[in-house]
Design a protein around this motif. Structure first.
Motif, PDB file in Angstrom:
ATOM      1  N   SER A 174       0.468  -1.507   0.018  1.00  0.00           N
ATOM      2  CA  SER A 174      -0.026   0.058  -0.105  1.00  0.00           C
ATOM      3  C   SER A 174       0.899   1.763   0.029  1.00  0.00           C
ATOM      4  O   SER A 174       0.497   1.732  -0.912  1.00  0.00           O
ATOM      5  CB  SER A 174      -0.987  -0.601   1.617  1.00  0.00           C
ATOM      6  OG  SER A 174      -1.913   1.026   1.276  1.00  0.00           O
ATOM      7  N   LEU A 178       0.839   4.233  -3.422  1.00  0.00           N
ATOM      8  CA  LEU A 178       0.794   5.585  -2.944  1.00  0.00           C
ATOM      9  C   LEU A 178       2.443   6.539  -3.285  1.00  0.00           C
ATOM     10  O   LEU A 178       2.472   7.412  -3.813  1.00  0.00           O
ATOM     11  CB  LEU A 178       0.715   6.224  -1.259  1.00  0.00           C
ATOM     12  CG  LEU A 178      -0.912   5.338  -0.780  1.00  0.00           C
ATOM     13  CD1 LEU A 178      -0.811   5.338   0.297  1.00  0.00           C
ATOM     14  CD2 LEU A 178      -1.837   6.267  -1.400  1.00  0.00           C
ATOM     15  N   GLN A 337      -9.612   5.233  10.087  1.00  0.00           N
ATOM     16  CA  GLN A 337      -9.226   6.530   9.866  1.00  0.00           C
ATOM     17  C   GLN A 337     -10.524   7.488  10.889  1.00  0.00           C
ATOM     18  O   GLN A 337     -10.690   8.158  10.883  1.00  0.00           O
ATOM     19  CB  GLN A 337     -10.315   6.667   8.766  1.00  0.00           C
ATOM     20  CG  GLN A 337     -10.208   7.927   7.794  1.00  0.00           C
ATOM     21  CD  GLN A 337      -9.654   8.012   6.578  1.00  0.00           C
ATOM     22  OE1 GLN A 337      -9.569   7.181   6.136  1.00  0.00           O
ATOM     23  NE2 GLN A 337      -9.584   9.227   5.300  1.00  0.00           N
ATOM     24  N   ASP A 351      -3.350   9.471   3.795  1.00  0.00           N
ATOM     25  CA  ASP A 351      -4.026   7.924   3.351  1.00  0.00           C
ATOM     26  C   ASP A 351      -3.449   7.310   4.314  1.00  0.00           C
ATOM     27  O   ASP A 351      -2.197   7.036   4.967  1.00  0.00           O
ATOM     28  CB  ASP A 351      -3.127   8.485   2.211  1.00  0.00           C
ATOM     29  CG  ASP A 351      -3.836   8.932   1.587  1.00  0.00           C
ATOM     30  OD1 ASP A 351      -4.690   8.666   1.240  1.00  0.00           O
ATOM     31  OD2 ASP A 351      -2.808   9.351   0.552  1.00  0.00           O
TER      32      ASP A 351
END
Length: 416
Positions: A174, A178, A337, A351
């Motif tokens: 991940s 990004l 989050q 992120d």
């Protein structure tokens, strides 16, 4: 003189042979025109009586019953004609216009039918040329993107992370996705904010150190900035000086990177100990309405926020074998989050990259790596004995370390 008199009759004879047919033709044509005029004038002067079906073409007028029919007479004729015919006067007719519609072409049944030949249009060549130009432009743009990514050597960074960090393949994938998407271009409308969250000892700070080491090697030292909260701002009452120092360092790093047309890396570790005033100040750099040099930067926030939720999620899904498939799931991201945004709004711009618990096999790899650095050559029995000294969460056949690899270094130091 006799020969001259003899030649004159011969010449006249030759002239008469030529002119006599012309004079005869002229007389015939003159007589024909006179007769034609007389006939036309006679037809117009005669009365037009009604005739029966059997009287067409006869020269007699219909007479009353019991009398003989009257005969037509003409002042130009001396003898009456019993029968005569009418000549048709030529009448000028209008020429029909040709219809603009094309008639169907009928092919004979015993012949082959061929389709009309298609003419090549020049527009197709222009369309092909335009498509070729667009293809080369897209290809060139892709090549430029690849060249921009190669400048940061992200492939080498990915190999280093997967070799040094244990048990976090999903988080590393991940993170690299990004970075690849952001570093492909130099111009952006907002900075990239990465938040590495997870329990203690799972490799978050190690990833931060490896990122700083790699970007220092491919860029330069002054384009990488590391900020440790407990080191740079240990006193809680000295917030103003911490803000001034932080603002100066960020501005200096970003300005140098903009001058060199590169993207800087700014790493903030131990964010859970950062004061709210510092978090508010840091959030101002994450807004899109900033100068261009502040929009082209990568910020990495490392904290243990959300470790309780991540630990609970891992333990609940470990028995069913779903943890390896859902570590990057929307469910885990939503849980982490939502918790972070309630703690402070700075994480609305980030992120999230969650780091999960490490299993016992990962702890053994940490011991092996640390002992190799210290100069030991352990066997499997010694690794099993050292890893048994740590605390674990037991869920079925799975064992997850409570503190990760945090105490591996201290255990290895006791072997000296």
């Amino acid at each position: 003189m006799e020969p001259v008199h003899k030649a004159l009759p011969i010449a006249r004879q030759q002239i008469s042979m030529v002119t006599s047919p012309l004079r005869a033709a002229h007389r015939i044509r003159h007589k024909y025109l006179i007769m034609k005029r007389r006939r036309i004038s006679t037809e117009h002067s005669e009365p037009t009586g009604a005739e029966g079906p059997g009287s067409r073409g006869t020269g007699r007028y219909p007479s009353p019953k019991g009398q003989e029919p009257l005969e037509r007479t003409s002042k130009y004729r001396t003898k009456t004609a019993e029968y005569f015919t009418f000549e048709k006067v030529p009448v000028k007719t209008m020429k029909k216009r040709r219809s603009s519609k094309r008639r169907k072409v009928l092919y004979p049944s015993d012949t082959k039918r061929y389709l009309p030949e298609e003419k090549k249009s020049k527009a197709k060549n222009c369309l092909f040329l335009l498509s070729l130009i667009v293809f080369f432009q897209i290809y060139n743009a892709i090549e430029n993107l690849d060249d921009n990514v190669l400048k940061y050597d992200l492939a080498g960074l990915e190999k280093t992370l997967k070799r040094e960090v244990f048990g976090q393949l999903v988080a590393i994938d991940s993170l690299m996705d990004l970075l690849n998407d952001y570093l492909a271009t130099h111009i952006h409308n907002k900075p990239l904010v990465l938040s590495l969250n997870g329990p203690v000892g799972v490799g978050k700070s190690l990833v931060g150190r490896l990122l700083a080491k790699h970007f220092r090697s491919v860029l330069s030292d002054h384009l990488v900035y590391q900020y440790f909260v407990l080191h740079h701002c240990p006193r809680q009452d000295n917030v103003t000086s911490c803000l001034q120092e932080l603002a100066g360092n960020i501005t200096d790093t970003v300005s140098r990177a903009e001058a060199e047309e590169k993207i800087p890396l700014l790493i903030f570790d131990e964010v859970e100990f950062m004061q709210p005033a510092l978090l508010d100040f840091l959030q101002s750099y994450f807004q899109p309405d900033q100068p261009n040099e502040f929009l082209n930067a990568v910020y990495v926030l490392i904290s243990s926020y959300g470790q309780g939720e991540i630990t609970k999620f891992v333990l609940q899904n470990a028995s069913s074998g779903m943890m390896r498939q859902t570590a990057k799931s929307e469910e885990l991201l939503f849980i982490v989050q939502s918790l972070l945004t309630h703690s402070h709004p700075v994480w609305k711009h980030a992120d999230i990259v969650p780091f999960t618990l490490l299993e016992r096999t990962h702890i053994e790899n940490c011991f092996l790596e640390q002992m190799m650095r210290e100069g030991f050559y352990p066997d499997n029995g010694q690794l099993d004995e050292l890893s048994r000294e740590l605390n674990y969460y037991s869920v079925g056949k799975h064992q997850y370390s409570v503190h990760g690899c945090k105490y591996v270094g201290s255990k290895v130091n006791l072997l000296h």
